[in-house]
Design an enzyme around this catalytic site. Structure first.
Site, PDB file in Angstrom:
ATOM      1  N   GLU A 241       0.862  -1.195   0.000  1.00 59.68           N
ATOM      2  CA  GLU A 241       0.000   0.000   0.000  1.00 59.68           C
ATOM      3  C   GLU A 241       0.884   1.225   0.000  1.00 59.68           C
ATOM      4  O   GLU A 241       1.890   1.267   0.706  1.00 59.68           O
ATOM      5  CB  GLU A 241      -0.878   0.097   1.269  1.00 59.68           C
ATOM      6  CG  GLU A 241      -2.006  -0.872   1.404  1.00 59.68           C
ATOM      7  CD  GLU A 241      -2.799  -0.668   2.704  1.00 59.68           C
ATOM      8  OE1 GLU A 241      -2.628   0.392   3.362  1.00 59.68           O
ATOM      9  OE2 GLU A 241      -3.562  -1.567   3.061  1.00 59.68           O
ATOM     10  N   GLU A 290     -13.686   5.664   0.036  1.00 62.24           N
ATOM     11  CA  GLU A 290     -14.576   4.713   0.715  1.00 62.24           C
ATOM     12  C   GLU A 290     -15.252   5.411   1.892  1.00 62.24           C
ATOM     13  O   GLU A 290     -14.622   5.695   2.913  1.00 62.24           O
ATOM     14  CB  GLU A 290     -13.770   3.500   1.194  1.00 62.24           C
ATOM     15  CG  GLU A 290     -13.145   2.710   0.045  1.00 62.24           C
ATOM     16  CD  GLU A 290     -12.189   1.631   0.543  1.00 62.24           C
ATOM     17  OE1 GLU A 290     -12.661   0.676   1.190  1.00 62.24           O
ATOM     18  OE2 GLU A 290     -10.969   1.749   0.286  1.00 62.24           O
ATOM     19  N   LYS A 293     -15.180   3.936   5.653  1.00 61.35           N
ATOM     20  CA  LYS A 293     -13.948   3.664   6.388  1.00 61.35           C
ATOM     21  C   LYS A 293     -13.984   4.387   7.724  1.00 61.35           C
ATOM     22  O   LYS A 293     -14.414   5.529   7.814  1.00 61.35           O
ATOM     23  CB  LYS A 293     -12.719   4.124   5.591  1.00 61.35           C
ATOM     24  CG  LYS A 293     -12.261   3.123   4.548  1.00 61.35           C
ATOM     25  CD  LYS A 293     -10.773   3.257   4.265  1.00 61.35           C
ATOM     26  CE  LYS A 293      -9.960   2.599   5.351  1.00 61.35           C
ATOM     27  NZ  LYS A 293      -8.521   2.534   5.042  1.00 61.35           N
ATOM     28  N   GLU A 299      -9.132   9.327   5.967  1.00 61.64           N
ATOM     29  CA  GLU A 299      -9.174   7.909   5.578  1.00 61.64           C
ATOM     30  C   GLU A 299     -10.194   7.657   4.469  1.00 61.64           C
ATOM     31  O   GLU A 299     -10.112   6.652   3.770  1.00 61.64           O
ATOM     32  CB  GLU A 299      -9.509   7.028   6.787  1.00 61.64           C
ATOM     33  CG  GLU A 299      -8.412   6.967   7.842  1.00 61.64           C
ATOM     34  CD  GLU A 299      -7.211   6.132   7.417  1.00 61.64           C
ATOM     35  OE1 GLU A 299      -7.293   5.437   6.384  1.00 61.64           O
ATOM     36  OE2 GLU A 299      -6.188   6.185   8.111  1.00 61.64           O
TER      37      GLU A 299
END
Length: 340
Positions: A241, A290, A293, A299
């Site tokens: 990542e 997203e 999250k 985030e």
């Protein structure tokens, strides 16, 4: 394999407004993204991946680690989620857990689950094709500066040493999640933005004759140094990542994220000062913003695409048209001192 094909994208699903798996596979194909990280064996995603030729890191979710510490349960997990889809789904790695804290109650299950999944893959005759590893974060590094002094924290060695010993024996890379964003945002006094974004015009750190022009190289080389000190200097690292949020926190912006991601894609073809000329297999986090999250607002802003599949940045994954988005120059008004 050309170096551009080293880039993959992490497909997270923590949103209530995301496209279906078949649309996602088409998005990978239309953008020439050849590799995917999947965090759990989502059956819709695995079905959609059949015949796609996309190489996959398949995750064992952390909440399954205790289960897979039982050898027979690991065998059935591999049968149901890997063997049942092979070879029409091209699994490349299985990541047994993601960023498990060594102090957590799950930590003692990581090594047995890792070995059991490895044995299940081997009993299926696939150990030369599918490598079984774990994904760590950089909080396991106790000393990171200078990179040659990189060392794991003393309190994680009893957890980590047997794991990396197994990986070395199995000739399997360690997966590592590496974010210059969090190092920069946590210490902007000592780490300059250009150093974190690959836009510094010259080396910021000199270490044993090696010049470091960006923080990503320094972080990865500190991990290589830590592995050497732990007796596993031959271990490869896959960056499982890396990304930069476009909103929600200090130093977040669409411009900064675009600069980081486009420069990272180009940079990983070249290797690091410690291991030059060796392309770094790297997975960008993440495919979509997203909205479910947990954690700080930032985030929820790591996506390369919005949930409506529109690109937030014009990135070049190899082949097709090339947009150069790194033309935004950062001038010398940024402080260039860095102690990272």
């Amino acid at each position: 394999m050309n170096a551009v094909a080293q880039i993959g994208v992490c497909y997270g699903m923590l949103g209530n407004n995301l496209p279906n798996a078949r649309e996602v596979i088409n998005l990978y194909k239309s953008n020439n993204i050849k590799r995917m990280r999947l965090y759990d064996p989502n059956q819709q995603a695995l079905q959609a991946l059949r015949g796609s030729n996309i190489e996959v890191i398949l995750g064992v979710p952390n909440d399954q680690l205790q289960n897979l510490a039982n050898p027979s349960k690991a065998q059935s997990w591999v049968q149901s989620n890997v063997v049942a889809y092979w070879p029409s789904v091209r699994f490349r790695y299985i990541s047994v857990g993601n960023e498990v804290p060594p102090s957590s109650s799950l930590a003692r299950f990581v090594l047995p689950a890792l070995v059991n999944v490895f044995n299940a893959v081997r009993s299926a005759g696939l150990e030369s094709r599918i490598k079984v590893s774990i994904a760590i974060d950089m909080t396991l590094i106790g000393v990171s500066y200078p990179p040659s002094a990189g060392a794991f924290r003393g309190d994680v060695r009893s957890y980590l040493d047997p794991i990396i010993g197994h990986l070395a024996w199995a000739r399997t890379p360690l997966l590592a999640n590496i974010y210059t964003y969090f190092s920069y945002s946590g210490n902007p006094r000592d780490i300059s933005l250009p150093y974190a974004l690959f836009t510094s015009p010259s080396p910021i750190v000199w270490d044993q004759g090696r010049g470091y022009q960006n923080l990503f190289d320094a972080m990865l080389d500190s991990l290589y140094s830590a592995l050497e000190k732990a007796g596993q200097g031959g271990l490869e690292v896959v960056v499982s990542e890396s990304g930069w949020p476009s909103a929600g926190g200090f130093g977040t912006s669409v411009d900064n994220a675009a600069t980081y991601l486009s420069n990272l894609i180009k940079h990983v073809q070249k290797g690091t000062p410690k291991r030059p000329g060796k392309a770094i297999e790297t997975y960008l986090f993440a495919l979509f913003d997203e909205n479910q999250k947990s954690g700080p607002e930032l985030e929820r802003h790591f996506g390369l695409f919005s949930p409506n599949k529109q690109p937030k940045y014009q990135l070049h994954f190899g082949g097709g048209r090339h947009w150069d988005i790194a033309s935004k120059e950062y001038n010398a008004t940024f402080p260039l001192k860095s102690d990272m």
